[in-house]
Write an enzyme that holds these catalytic residues in place. Structure first.
Site, PDB file in Angstrom:
ATOM      1  CG  HIS B  29      -1.784  -1.202   1.352  1.00 30.10           C
ATOM      2  ND1 HIS B  29      -1.315  -2.432   1.733  1.00 30.10           N
ATOM      3  CD2 HIS B  29      -3.115  -1.370   1.117  1.00 30.10           C
ATOM      4  CE1 HIS B  29      -2.319  -3.309   1.731  1.00 30.10           C
ATOM      5  NE2 HIS B  29      -3.408  -2.695   1.371  1.00 30.10           N
ATOM      6  CG  HIS B  69      -3.303  -0.113   5.157  1.00 33.34           C
ATOM      7  ND1 HIS B  69      -4.058   0.123   6.288  1.00 33.34           N
ATOM      8  CD2 HIS B  69      -3.494   0.964   4.358  1.00 33.34           C
ATOM      9  CE1 HIS B  69      -4.668   1.295   6.166  1.00 33.34           C
ATOM     10  NE2 HIS B  69      -4.342   1.820   5.022  1.00 33.34           N
ATOM     11  N   GLY B 115      -3.425  -4.120  11.524  1.00 34.63           N
ATOM     12  CA  GLY B 115      -3.840  -4.518  10.183  1.00 34.63           C
ATOM     13  C   GLY B 115      -5.317  -4.852  10.175  1.00 34.63           C
ATOM     14  N   GLY B 147     -10.091   6.054   6.988  1.00 30.76           N
ATOM     15  CA  GLY B 147     -10.993   4.933   6.749  1.00 30.76           C
ATOM     16  C   GLY B 147     -11.317   4.192   8.024  1.00 30.76           C
ATOM     17  CG  LEU B 178      -8.987   8.684  -2.191  1.00 27.59           C
ATOM     18  CD1 LEU B 178      -7.840   8.694  -3.193  1.00 27.59           C
ATOM     19  CD2 LEU B 178     -10.318   8.488  -2.888  1.00 27.59           C
ATOM     20  CD  GLU B 359     -18.110  -5.413  26.275  1.00 28.79           C
ATOM     21  OE1 GLU B 359     -18.250  -4.736  25.242  1.00 28.79           O
ATOM     22  OE2 GLU B 359     -18.961  -5.455  27.172  1.00 28.79           O
ATOM     23  NE  ARG B 466     -26.735 -17.171  37.650  1.00 27.74           N
ATOM     24  CZ  ARG B 466     -27.322 -17.354  38.849  1.00 27.74           C
ATOM     25  NH1 ARG B 466     -27.124 -16.496  39.827  1.00 27.74           N
ATOM     26  NH2 ARG B 466     -28.087 -18.397  39.067  1.00 27.74           N
TER      27      ARG B 466
END
Lengths: 619, 619
Positions: B29, B69, B115, B147, B178, B359, B466
């Site tokens: 990239h 990336h 990633g 992004g 982009l 979480e 529990r």
């Protein structure tokens, strides 16, 4: 003011049943119901338009209870709307009751199962999106707790709703200050919520959630809103409001009142008119979702001499099926050019939903669409579906009819490393009851399985491959959920190698190499991983000399196809030997990584030879 | 201005290697690197304080590449910081190289594997939190793409960072417009990001990300910031900046340049001085994480006549272990009063981290803490760990040393319905390589297993219950990862029932009931699910008449303990019969739901009898 007194009287009945039902059950969250009681009393009595006889009427307003632990409130509201007698709420949380601890599809008025928090706004966005796109005038109300606003998914949903201009979506924020174990991050500083929703391009109004004048003014504004912005009513409320010893008190989360506490609370509310009902408005029109006809095979005319990536074939076939069936929606997470839902988008932009890189929202939007009779197909890299496992799990509890497609599965993707490789996806989907898991290995089987996926009612997950693969099957072949294909067999097979997806080709290569050394093996393409073709696997076990199935898969060892195969032959003489990925992979070419993972043709050859030799030493 | 020329010259070398390395690899990239090249050149050359010989020096600044990336950029930066020769970048994405397609721990300067997008800010918050709490003066920089800002986790992290007053955390937002498949939701409207981060209580500055004067001013402000607010630099950038035919052009995401394109690009940059290096500042002090000593057993003095919930014992034991080992941190998602991390909080508030109901952020904060030598113990309902499966998966790729505890597992939680029941958690954790999965059934085994969990290097997942359960074991008993306990056995056992957690008690009850009918069965407590005690299971198979293991578990059928047991005995004569949950459960009492799921004592009795009778018909 008389009108307001009427609402106050009704809210007392709402409060009563939230407490009575939980005390009867011996557990539940009455105080979380009480903080929302005034907001929802006003909503149901004055604004909510609903055809109680037809919960699926597309003209109905929708009420999504994101804070699912306030289920007794939901049940009380629909009871007071005339759906059933309130007395039935005494079965709350009892085995067999439709009034479960958190809403599930057993309660037909629930738009989705909730209770894992922070998912309701996305479900509501899905409901609102379909109404917008298809021209229904209804409103979608989502009741959200402040504790659950900590879940990031809310902001995925908020971005999505604003971007899609869902001004038919109304978020009701019940800011009652208290979470489960302590005060929330922002307590009663409601400006923190106001600022956030404004920044996320919502129309926002802040009110006192126990002041009926403010509540009614807010709903009036919200329901008349048509400026392209979703609406948020930020309501400052008190947990346990209306009962002096519960209101705004610590330590009351998730606790039912004891009998004597209940009596005391009811005394505070009295007089209570048990005959009050909500004046629910009925929509002017009735239209129920109509199921579009089943889709049939599509002939994409593949060229025998070419190779195809199953992910690309999926995109082509889905676009074609979208012509037959107008219920199909395709959902993307900004990877449409990798999963090839872009092909569907080109043909059917009105049924394409771009969720950007927000997989949690994508899945719950699908849950909302499914509720309206749509068939959402949610596609991204298989690895990134892990991002939405909770939402997938809850969609399954919701009985949603969603199809998932995960591309770029396994180490065979090559250079892009583990973060992009789906290697736990079969375990993840396979664990969920009644979830079909498919993995076609070539273009024909992909195109042939896709109609089955669409026509099957319920969860289906399809794995698609990044690299191109040669054609294995011609158009005459048939494929079914639960089927498999035997690609190599003879009357003298030593054992069977079961592949799926990319490993089918490794198995075939291994078989051809072994044949040169006069070792015959059977090769099965297990394109249906769950249900697996138990009959074929059993026959293979019986008909081969060594009574061994070697399963080879581009997936981690535990929870994959091998475990489905083991379960299928349990009790028979023979064994399953699993060849699968047992470590974190790395960068490299497809062939380097298949070999490094121990699932390449030469590793299969090695394994077969070791088994043949162990049992029959060289003479 | 001369100084700025120096930076421009260095940025050319950065750009060159982002392109050369990806062209050499044939994928990657480069354009996503180029948009960040100026921001990071200024950062590394002027602000970044780092001891290149000691990446783990606690005085080091930290650089988290959330947009994974852009890995070639990361590799180029540390190369120009003197860590290795840039020539080595030609091995990018090649099998065996430390320069993988996305950062992994093979690259020792990566703070975490990235990633899967939208996780970096949480990792950075974990790094910044530990520095704040322990008094280190360093800064944590996180480079985030636009992004990935669609991922809701960013806002969980933002809330957390602001709430914890992490003014040592600096988010650098590379708004290059982009995404992968299209323009992002907000394109170049950087005010959308500014407004959001301001609403989330960040200090925010908006700049042109290619203007060095603005970049330097922003970093000066950010690094001097000490007002209690985390900092966001919102930089408007151009994807592919610096190369005319790449800059701000569609269709260049994730594409390496062809050789001739590379030549053309390099020409545009020339002259390039290949000898330039960053003037990295070295921290004044060096301190490496010291590992606190292993923890030993804790004696909690259980009363034989009492019952204990394993979740509560976990909390007590963890608090005790926290006294021995100061590396232990407990992480909570607003359920500390259910998981009982509240006990740890009382004793060690300085090492307790409240993540509220978020979480995803909780897990990645753990990844950050682990990088600093801490032992994070992340606890919530087992069901809600599914919310963070992607983060858990990436933490595993990061080789993080995190301990997970999931409470409220299975249908045995009772009334609270499926949304709260962990029934896919063994599949989820079990699929990840080298992940230990434990499930103690009583107080003693919980307290005894916890030190093993803490001392084990790597992933451990413990399921806790529990309901309260009776004591099965006394203090003399030992428990180990990979062990099991045989609780019933005789010389005439028909078969073996293998339980884990709550089902151990169902198995014992079944054994006692069967004994009354003169049917002897063996009962094994499989408290270590992975690794499973293969030797014991094999012995059981051989030593019982029917050569059958019945596995009984409060978990869905696929991917659970039964599949680990099947794999363990593969190749032996005999079979595993799985009794597990096969449908979505509902509200009810513990006993109703165990029975309804088919895993109660009477269902075991039924199953055993059917097997004994089938094989030996009544005489």
């Amino acid at each position: 003011m008389e009108q307001l007194n009427d609402l106050i009287a009704k809210s007392k009945l709402v409060r009563k049943w939230c407490m009575v039902s939980t005390t009867e059950a011996g557990s539940g969250h009455p105080t979380s119901c009480l903080s929302s009681a005034d907001l929802t009393t006003a909503l149901f009595d004055r604004f909510f338009t609903y055809d109680i006889a037809n919960p699926l009427n597309l003209y109905n307003d929708r009420f999504v209870l994101s804070k699912g632990h306030a289920a007794p409130l939901l049940y009380t509201l629909f009871g007071m709307a005339g759906a059933y007698r309130l007395e039935e709420l005494k079965t709350l949380r009892k085995f067999g009751s439709r009034f479960e601890g958190h809403p599930t599809p057993k309660f037909i008025y629930a738009e989705a199962a909730t209770g894992s928090l922070g998912q309701g706004l996305s479900v509501g966005a899905g409901l609102a999106l379909a109404s917008k796109r298809e021209g229904y005038p209804n409103k979608v109300f989502v009741l959200i707790g402040d504790g659950e606003l900590a879940e990031g998914q809310n902001w995925e949903a908020a971005n999505f709703a604003a971007h899609e201009k869902l001004d038919n979506l109304i978020a009701i924020l019940d800011i009652n200050r208290l979470g489960q174990s302590q005060e929330t991050m922002f307590g009663h500083h409601i400006e923190e919520y106001v600022n956030r929703f404004k920044a996320f391009d919502f129309e926002v109004i802040a009110i006192d959630g126990h002041n009926y004048e403010e509540i009614i003014a807010a709903f009036e504004k919200a329901t008349q809103n048509s400026n392209g912005k979703p609406f948020a009513i930020v309501a400052k409320t008190m947990k346990g409001h209306g009962i002096s010893f519960l209101e705004n008190k610590d330590g009351w989360h998730g606790k039912a009142l004891k009998k004597e506490e209940l009596d005391k609370a009811i005394k505070e509310l009295e007089p209570i008119n048990d005959n009050l009902k909500f004046a629910l408005k009925k929509p002017q029109q009735t239209k129920l979702p109509e199921k579009d006809p089943s889709v049939r095979n599509v002939d994409l005319g593949f060229d025998k001499n070419k190779e195809y990536a199953t992910r690309e074939v999926f995109g082509d076939a889905l676009a074609k099926l979208g012509q037959h069936n107008k219920d199909i929606y395709a959902l993307d997470g900004d990877v449409m050019n990798s999963t090839f839902t872009e092909t569907f988008k080109k043909d059917h932009p009105e049924r394409f939903v771009e969720s950007y890189i927000a997989e949690q929202n994508m899945v719950c939007v699908g849950t909302g669409l499914s509720r309206l009779g749509k068939i959402p197909v949610a596609a991204t890299f298989g690895a990134f579906l892990t991002r939405a496992y909770d939402q997938i799990r809850m969609a399954r509890v919701s009985d949603a009819n969603i199809k998932f497609v995960g591309s770029h599965v396994g180490v065979s993707i090559g250079e892009d490393v583990p973060s992009q490789m789906a290697l736990e996806d079969i375990a993840m989907f396979g664990a969920l009851p009644d979830t079909v898991v498919l993995q076609p290995s070539d273009a024909t089987s992909t195109a042939k399985l896709l109609p089955h996926m669409i026509n099957h009612k319920g969860f289906v997950y399809m794995r698609t491959l990044r690299p191109k693969t040669p054609l294995l099957y011609d158009q005459q072949q048939t494929f079914n959920i639960g089927g498999s294909k035997m690609l190599r067999f003879s009357s003298s097979d030593e054992l069977t190698v079961v592949g799926t997806g990319i490993t089918v080709f490794e198995a075939l290569k291994a078989a051809d190499d072994l044949k040169k050394e006069n070792i015959n093996i059977r090769v099965v393409d297990c394109y249906s991983i769950n249900p697996i073709d138990a009959d074929t696997l059993k026959n293979c076990l019986q008909e081969t000399k060594k009574k061994i199935l070697i399963t080879v898969e581009d997936h981690f060892e535990h929870g994959g196809m091998g475990d489905f195969a083991s379960a299928a032959i349990s009790g028979m003489e023979g064994q399953v030997i699993k060849m699968a990925v047992t470590k974190i992979s790395e960068s490299g070419t497809k062939d380097e990584l298949l070999k490094d993972a121990g699932i390449s043709a030469d590793k299969i050859v090695e394994k077969v030879k070791s088994l043949v030799r162990v049992i029959e030493p060289v003479a």
